[in-house]
Design a protein around this motif. Structure first.
Motif, PDB file in Angstrom:
ATOM      1  N   LEU A  21       0.818  -1.210   0.000  1.00 56.41           N
ATOM      2  CA  LEU A  21       0.000   0.000   0.000  1.00 56.41           C
ATOM      3  C   LEU A  21       0.850   1.257   0.000  1.00 56.41           C
ATOM      4  O   LEU A  21       0.373   2.341  -0.333  1.00 56.41           O
ATOM      5  N   ILE A  23       2.305   3.262   2.352  1.00 63.37           N
ATOM      6  CA  ILE A  23       1.833   4.350   3.200  1.00 63.37           C
ATOM      7  C   ILE A  23       2.982   4.826   4.081  1.00 63.37           C
ATOM      8  O   ILE A  23       3.627   4.001   4.734  1.00 63.37           O
ATOM      9  N   SER A  99      -6.119  -1.438  -6.817  1.00 64.21           N
ATOM     10  CA  SER A  99      -5.438  -0.313  -6.167  1.00 64.21           C
ATOM     11  C   SER A  99      -6.337   0.901  -5.975  1.00 64.21           C
ATOM     12  O   SER A  99      -6.332   1.521  -4.907  1.00 64.21           O
ATOM     13  N   TRP A 103      -7.028   2.250  -2.209  1.00 58.12           N
ATOM     14  CA  TRP A 103      -6.563   3.565  -1.772  1.00 58.12           C
ATOM     15  C   TRP A 103      -7.736   4.477  -1.435  1.00 58.12           C
ATOM     16  O   TRP A 103      -7.616   5.352  -0.583  1.00 58.12           O
ATOM     17  N   HIS A 104      -8.859   4.294  -2.094  1.00 58.90           N
ATOM     18  CA  HIS A 104     -10.070   5.051  -1.745  1.00 58.90           C
ATOM     19  C   HIS A 104     -10.496   4.719  -0.309  1.00 58.90           C
ATOM     20  O   HIS A 104     -10.791   5.621   0.490  1.00 58.90           O
ATOM     21  N   LEU A 106      -8.542   3.481   1.980  1.00 59.63           N
ATOM     22  CA  LEU A 106      -7.468   3.957   2.840  1.00 59.63           C
ATOM     23  C   LEU A 106      -7.638   5.443   3.158  1.00 59.63           C
ATOM     24  O   LEU A 106      -7.467   5.869   4.308  1.00 59.63           O
ATOM     25  N   ASP A 107      -7.994   6.228   2.165  1.00 55.24           N
ATOM     26  CA  ASP A 107      -8.208   7.663   2.386  1.00 55.24           C
ATOM     27  C   ASP A 107      -9.342   7.905   3.378  1.00 55.24           C
ATOM     28  O   ASP A 107      -9.274   8.802   4.218  1.00 55.24           O
ATOM     29  N   TYR A 201      -4.088  13.089   1.974  1.00 53.74           N
ATOM     30  CA  TYR A 201      -2.890  13.406   1.204  1.00 53.74           C
ATOM     31  C   TYR A 201      -2.192  14.680   1.683  1.00 53.74           C
ATOM     32  O   TYR A 201      -1.130  15.039   1.157  1.00 53.74           O
ATOM     33  N   ARG A 234       1.316   6.943  -9.341  1.00 48.83           N
ATOM     34  CA  ARG A 234       0.692   6.056  -8.351  1.00 48.83           C
ATOM     35  C   ARG A 234      -0.817   5.992  -8.555  1.00 48.83           C
ATOM     36  O   ARG A 234      -1.425   4.936  -8.398  1.00 48.83           O
ATOM     37  N   GLN A 235      -1.429   7.135  -8.900  1.00 51.72           N
ATOM     38  CA  GLN A 235      -2.859   7.164  -9.184  1.00 51.72           C
ATOM     39  C   GLN A 235      -3.119   8.111 -10.356  1.00 51.72           C
ATOM     40  O   GLN A 235      -2.468   9.145 -10.480  1.00 51.72           O
TER      41      GLN A 235
END
Length: 295
Positions: A21, A23, A99, A103-104, A106-107, A201, A234-235
């Motif tokens: 991930l 992070i 991913s 990550w969504h 995770l945010d 972020y 990354r995105q």
């Protein structure tokens, strides 16, 4: 949930997912238990289902014509390190396929922890938030994340030259703009209906290897958002986290060449653990159940 922690491979699996991930420690440490009982649990369950079918090989999901096959058993014939190789490979594949959704989520977890959302304290008998443990699929987690992030509504943002800056002429009246401040991220998130503006972020804005960019049309409307990490894309997301259109991808291709950016999947894999501090490694390898919070 407790039974999973008793499995000899579970911590190895969650450790490699956490590494993949990517992070930063200071962001990961406050949410490590939230990650373990949400993304970590679903990651583990997905692979247990695959192992019941074939623990050695699997095709790329959704590719029914001529799928690419992946070896997923960790090459036990190579000797020591079999489990590490196995779960490193599986984490790499899972993030290639999921991913954007991961990550969504995770945010959302970062935002919820930072804002002290009440649901975090509503835990089950094992000490995990019920909102997370009731989600049995990644799709359900994404649904909860979208609802949770939508609750934040930032209005009347006024941006100046210190907030965003022209970065590259993409042609056909389109430009690439670098997002330099928290206010710029907030505005981008609102206009694009995705999670970049919800706080997860913000701390990366001061990291020299990180950069956030917005693709704008001739009227200044954002069409896609990019996160760059150490020269890697990354995105790359369109509105509401959708995949950008082919036209937008073609526009950005010129910037990729100009800046030397590469796809995230093309990165050179670092040796396991080398990007993590000693404290984080201890936590990652021995994730305990979350402690109950006072009511």
């Amino acid at each position: 949930m407790a039974n999973k922690y008793d499995h000899p491979e579970y911590r190895e699996a969650v450790f490699h997912l956490s590494c993949e991930l990517d992070i930063p420690d200071r962001v990961f440490m406050p949410i490590r238990n939230l990650v373990a009982c949400s993304l970590g649990r679903i990651f583990w369950n997905d692979w247990r289902k695959q192992d019941a079918k074939d623990p050695e090989w699997m095709p790329t999901p959704g590719d029914h014509e001529d799928p690419q096959w992946h070896r997923i058993d960790g090459w036990p014939e190579q000797g020591d390190g079999h489990l590490s190789r196995k779960w490193s490979r599986r984490a790499d594949l899972w993030l290639q396929w999921h991913s954007i959704d991961a990550w969504h989520v995770l945010d959302w977890l970062v935002s919820a922890q930072s804002d002290g959302h009440a649901w975090i304290a509503n835990v089950d008998a094992s000490g995990y938030p019920k909102k997370l443990t009731k989600c049995h699929t990644l799709e359900r987690l994404v649904h909860e994340a979208t609802k949770g992030l939508r609750q934040r509504n930032i209005k009347d943002i006024i941006l100046g030259p210190e907030d965003e800056n022209f970065a590259y002429d993409l042609g056909a009246g389109h430009t690439l703009v670098q997002l330099l401040s928290r206010s710029a991220l907030r505005m981008e998130g609102l206009r694009m209906r995705h999670c970049i503006g919800h706080g997860g972020y913000d701390e990366l804005l001061n990291e020299p290897e990180c950069g956030f960019f917005s693709v704008r049309n001739e009227n200044g409307k954002p069409l896609a958002t990019l996160e760059i990490r150490s020269g890697l894309i990354r995105q790359f997301c369109g509105p509401a986290n959708a995949e950008p259109s082919s036209a937008v991808k073609n526009l950005v291709a010129g910037a990729e060449v100009a800046f030397g950016w590469k796809k995230w999947s093309e990165r050179r894999k670092a040796d396991d653990d080398q990007n993590y501090g000693d404290e984080a490694l201890v936590v990652l390898r021995d994730l305990p159940p979350a402690q109950r919070r006072p009511g």
